[in-house]
Design an enzyme around this catalytic site. Structure first.
Site, PDB file in Angstrom:
ATOM      1  CG  ASP A   1      -1.973   1.181   1.267  1.00 20.06           C
ATOM      2  OD1 ASP A   1      -2.699   0.687   0.363  1.00 20.06           O
ATOM      3  OD2 ASP A   1      -1.496   2.434   2.290  1.00 20.06           O
TER       4      ASP A   1
ATOM      5  CG  HIS B   1      -5.744  -2.772  -0.141  1.00 20.07           C
ATOM      6  ND1 HIS B   1      -5.482  -2.362  -1.503  1.00 20.07           N
ATOM      7  CD2 HIS B   1      -5.230  -2.388   0.660  1.00 20.07           C
ATOM      8  CE1 HIS B   1      -3.917  -0.813  -0.538  1.00 20.07           C
ATOM      9  NE2 HIS B   1      -4.086  -1.409  -0.064  1.00 20.07           N
TER      10      HIS B   1
END
Length: 319
Positions: free
Chosen positions: A94, A293
């Site tokens: 991320d 994610h």
């Protein structure tokens, strides 16, 4: 706690050998790498994961300008030196991925190899990203929502544990509709967290204890972490000297097929071109089926295997 780049960073550490720095994203902490420490240390690496600036027990500078990409790369450079090392492998997920990629881009002399999870390597666009997304989505893209002073800070801070539980679930591969390519938009005046589904039970990869640890890490609030988003356009300005530059170090990119980030505008096309754009990409982009994610948390075995294969290459140790 280590003094780095004018601030103090909290780190977790295990193992001996070549240094591997693991950089977390939002809204996370060093704890997001909990399933990587053991396997990497057992394979002969010194594994270090900091709480990055603005997170956890590390310092939270008050000035928004203290969270630029140059500060964040400076923290990694300072950390490598403070640990007594001359070079390191850098792995990011991320927001940690842009920090890792930029560390390799700006200081290739320090980086033995770089791996990014979820977020692909930076290729600086022609326009500031916040401005571009503001225009494209009428201010509804979550970057713009996060960049507004105090707004997301209050949303997450009202009930941090619930907000984190909903956010983790909504961006995971377990959520209904994950992988649809739908952009993360926030309608004007809407509380984004309130609109997210609250799972009755946590996904298998996240225990109540994990959520407790993450919640505790945000006991000082979310403003420091959100300040990273408030520097997106400034980062575009600061990285102008590297426009058109590419990451030259050995590289690995891993992402989930149910992750929203690789579906951002222009990103699928970028991922498809990575083998041509990165001169030392060691394998084609690795797409993990069913993964959302939270790459290294949702698919620790696959991520660990990919990292060990990447780190264990004889050419990698020699740099």
């Amino acid at each position: 706690m280590i003094d780095v780049n004018g601030i103090r960073l909290h780190i977790a550490e295990e193992g001996e050998g070549p240094l591997v720095v693991l950089l977390h994203g939002f809204p996370e902490s060093w704890h997001s790498w909990r399933r990587q420490f053991g396997p990497l240390a057992a394979a002969g690496f010194r594994v270090v994961a900091p709480d990055q600036r603005g997170y956890g027990r590390s310092d939270h500078p008050e000035d928004v300008d203290a969270y630029s990409i140059l500060h964040l790369v400076g923290d990694v450079v300072g950390l490598i030196g403070a640990l007594g090392e001359k070079r390191a492998y850098v792995v990011g997920h991320d927001w940690g991925a842009p920090v890792a990629w930029h560390t390799a881009l700006l200081r290739p002399d320090l980086v033995l190899g770089v791996a990014g999870l979820s977020v692909p390597p930076p290729f600086r666009g022609s326009r500031p990203p916040l401005a571009a997304m503001e225009e494209r989505f009428g201010g509804r893209f979550y970057w713009n929502h996060f960049a507004r002073p105090g707004v997301a800070d209050a949303e997450f801070g009202r009930d941090p544990r619930t907000a984190l539980r909903k956010f983790l679930y909504s961006a995971s591969g377990d959520a209904p509709g994950a992988g649809s390519g739908r952009q993360p938009l926030v309608e004007p005046g809407q509380n984004w967290i309130d609109a997210m589904r609250d799972p009755g039970t946590l996904p298998a990869w996240c225990t109540e204890d994990d959520l407790d640890a993450l919640t505790e890490s945000f006991s000082r609030g979310f403003t420091g972490a959100l300040n990273w988003y408030r520097n997106l356009d400034r980062n575009w300005e600061l990285t102008a000297p590297w426009h058109g530059a590419v990451v030259s170090r050995p590289a690995l990119y891993v992402y989930g097929d149910r992750d929203v980030v690789p579906a951002f505008p222009g990103t699928p096309e970028l991922i498809a071109r990575l083998p041509d754009l990165l001169p030392d990409l060691r394998r084609p982009p690795l797409k993990l089926a069913g993964c959302g994610h939270w790459t290294q948390q949702e698919r620790p075995d696959e991520v660990n295997a990919a990292l060990l294969d990447f780190l264990g290459e004889p050419a990698g140790h020699g740099g």
